[in-house]
Every structure is written in C-alpha cells, then in structure tokens.
Design a protein around this motif. Structure first.
Motif, PDB file in Angstrom:
ATOM      1  N   MET A  22       0.823  -1.210   0.000  1.00 19.74           N
ATOM      2  CA  MET A  22       0.000   0.000   0.000  1.00 19.74           C
ATOM      3  C   MET A  22       0.856   1.259   0.000  1.00 19.74           C
ATOM      4  O   MET A  22       0.489   2.257  -0.604  1.00 19.74           O
ATOM      5  CB  MET A  22      -0.942  -0.009   1.196  1.00 19.74           C
ATOM      6  N   GLU A  52      -7.975  -8.491   1.225  1.00 18.76           N
ATOM      7  CA  GLU A  52      -8.611  -8.207  -0.065  1.00 18.76           C
ATOM      8  C   GLU A  52      -9.685  -7.139   0.109  1.00 18.76           C
ATOM      9  O   GLU A  52      -9.726  -6.152  -0.634  1.00 18.76           O
ATOM     10  CB  GLU A  52      -9.229  -9.472  -0.653  1.00 18.76           C
ATOM     11  N   LEU A  55      -8.041  -3.728   1.068  1.00 18.03           N
ATOM     12  CA  LEU A  55      -7.457  -3.033  -0.084  1.00 18.03           C
ATOM     13  C   LEU A  55      -8.546  -2.372  -0.935  1.00 18.03           C
ATOM     14  O   LEU A  55      -8.408  -1.206  -1.334  1.00 18.03           O
ATOM     15  CB  LEU A  55      -6.622  -3.994  -0.924  1.00 18.03           C
ATOM     16  N   ARG A  56      -9.624  -3.096  -1.195  1.00 17.06           N
ATOM     17  CA  ARG A  56     -10.735  -2.521  -1.975  1.00 17.06           C
ATOM     18  C   ARG A  56     -11.358  -1.338  -1.233  1.00 17.06           C
ATOM     19  O   ARG A  56     -11.642  -0.300  -1.836  1.00 17.06           O
ATOM     20  CB  ARG A  56     -11.806  -3.580  -2.246  1.00 17.06           C
ATOM     21  N   PHE A  60      -7.873   0.631  -3.602  1.00 17.78           N
ATOM     22  CA  PHE A  60      -6.894  -0.042  -4.463  1.00 17.78           C
ATOM     23  C   PHE A  60      -7.606  -1.004  -5.401  1.00 17.78           C
ATOM     24  O   PHE A  60      -8.611  -1.618  -5.033  1.00 17.78           O
ATOM     25  CB  PHE A  60      -5.889  -0.830  -3.611  1.00 17.78           C
ATOM     26  N   ILE A  62      -7.480  -4.521  -7.214  1.00 12.49           N
ATOM     27  CA  ILE A  62      -6.795  -5.784  -7.000  1.00 12.49           C
ATOM     28  C   ILE A  62      -7.356  -6.838  -7.952  1.00 12.49           C
ATOM     29  O   ILE A  62      -8.506  -6.750  -8.378  1.00 12.49           O
ATOM     30  CB  ILE A  62      -6.923  -6.283  -5.543  1.00 12.49           C
ATOM     31  N   VAL A 143      -1.796  -5.771  -6.991  1.00  9.58           N
ATOM     32  CA  VAL A 143      -2.348  -4.566  -6.386  1.00  9.58           C
ATOM     33  C   VAL A 143      -1.871  -3.366  -7.189  1.00  9.58           C
ATOM     34  O   VAL A 143      -0.668  -3.150  -7.330  1.00  9.58           O
ATOM     35  CB  VAL A 143      -1.884  -4.426  -4.912  1.00  9.58           C
ATOM     36  N   ARG A 145      -1.365   0.502  -7.550  1.00 11.43           N
ATOM     37  CA  ARG A 145      -1.149   1.553  -6.543  1.00 11.43           C
ATOM     38  C   ARG A 145      -1.923   2.834  -6.800  1.00 11.43           C
ATOM     39  O   ARG A 145      -1.836   3.751  -6.012  1.00 11.43           O
ATOM     40  CB  ARG A 145       0.336   1.885  -6.454  1.00 11.43           C
ATOM     41  N   ARG A 147      -4.536   5.150  -6.221  1.00 10.16           N
ATOM     42  CA  ARG A 147      -5.535   5.266  -5.168  1.00 10.16           C
ATOM     43  C   ARG A 147      -5.722   6.730  -4.841  1.00 10.16           C
ATOM     44  O   ARG A 147      -4.857   7.560  -5.098  1.00 10.16           O
ATOM     45  CB  ARG A 147      -5.097   4.513  -3.927  1.00 10.16           C
TER      46      ARG A 147
END
Length: 150
Positions: A22, A52, A55-56, A60, A62, A143, A145, A147
């Motif tokens: 991240m 998971e 991150l969402r 992000f 994925i 992933v 990056r 964001r």
C-alpha cells in the motif's frame, strides 16, 4: 520501489506485506489497527483473506493473477505490486498451516521476515524458498497503486 517493513511477531507477515504494497501513509501500525475491523476467520474456523476487502475499501484495484505473471511486475514501473503467499507443508501441525506472505515489486521480492535483505531477485527467492520446502500459491494478488490520496 517498496520500502521493507520487518515483522514484529512470528505471525504478522500479512500486516507487513500489505503495508509495504500500500505504501505511505499506510504504515505497519495503521494496517494493524485497521485490520481489527475485519474478520480473520469464518464461523467454522476457516481463514479469511481479510486484506482483499481492506485493499478494496481503501480504493486499491486488486486482481488475482497466475504465479507465472509475477515476472511481468518488472515491466509495471512500480504501478502494480504483488502479494505472494506460500505454505511450508513440513511445518504443518494438524490442521494448522504455517504460511508466509511477501511483497513483490519491479525489483524483486521484499520479505518481511527477520534479517531478510531489502530485495531479492524473484527467481533467486523462489528457488531458495522451494529448497526450504515452500509451496507457493498458484496465484498472487496484484495490487495497483493508483488510489485516492489520504
């Protein structure tokens, strides 16, 4: 390029690897605290890949990709990073699996394990871990990056 974050405990490789992928402002401490919002197991005791959803939730992108696509990360210019899991079957105790998660960037593998180097070439890392008895997952989590800034 990923900045290495070392493990603090035997079982926090996921926290470290997720924070590394991240990048700032996601420190070890932030990811650890944020992880408390997510279930780690199902009602019947199965392990959940909570990162998971995390991150969402954090914006992000994925996607799971085949293990062999890891070598393509070197062409991503650092925009796509990977989370790669492995299991050490010889260390399994009953139903308890001994696994490990590392981060992968365009320069290679960044392992959060104690005393690991900052980066190891992907091929060298994979061969060394296979000799150690690791069985790699057939897919890794890619992933992206891009964001929103936080």
């Amino acid at each position: 390029m990923i900045t290495r974050i070392s493990q603090r405990t035997q079982d926090d490789c996921v926290i470290c690897a997720v924070a590394m992928v991240m990048g700032p402002p996601y420190s070890y401490e932030r990811v650890l605290a944020d992880s408390d919002r997510y279930a780690k197991t199902t009602g019947n005791g199965k392990f959940v890949s909570w990162w998971e959803t995390y991150l969402r939730d954090e914006g992000f992108q994925i996607a799971y990709r085949p293990f062999l696509d890891l070598s393509r990360l070197s062409n991503s210019g650092g925009n796509v990073l990977g989370l790669l899991g492995m299991e050490f079957t010889h260390l399994r105790k009953g139903h308890v699996r001994k696994g490990h998660v590392v981060a992968v960037d365009e320069f290679g593998v960044v392992d959060p394990a104690e005393n690991a180097p900052a980066h190891v070439a992907l091929q060298d890392y994979v061969l060394a871990r296979i000799r150690d008895g690791a069985v790699f997952e057939v897919e890794f989590l890619a992933v992206t990056r891009s964001r929103p800034s936080t």
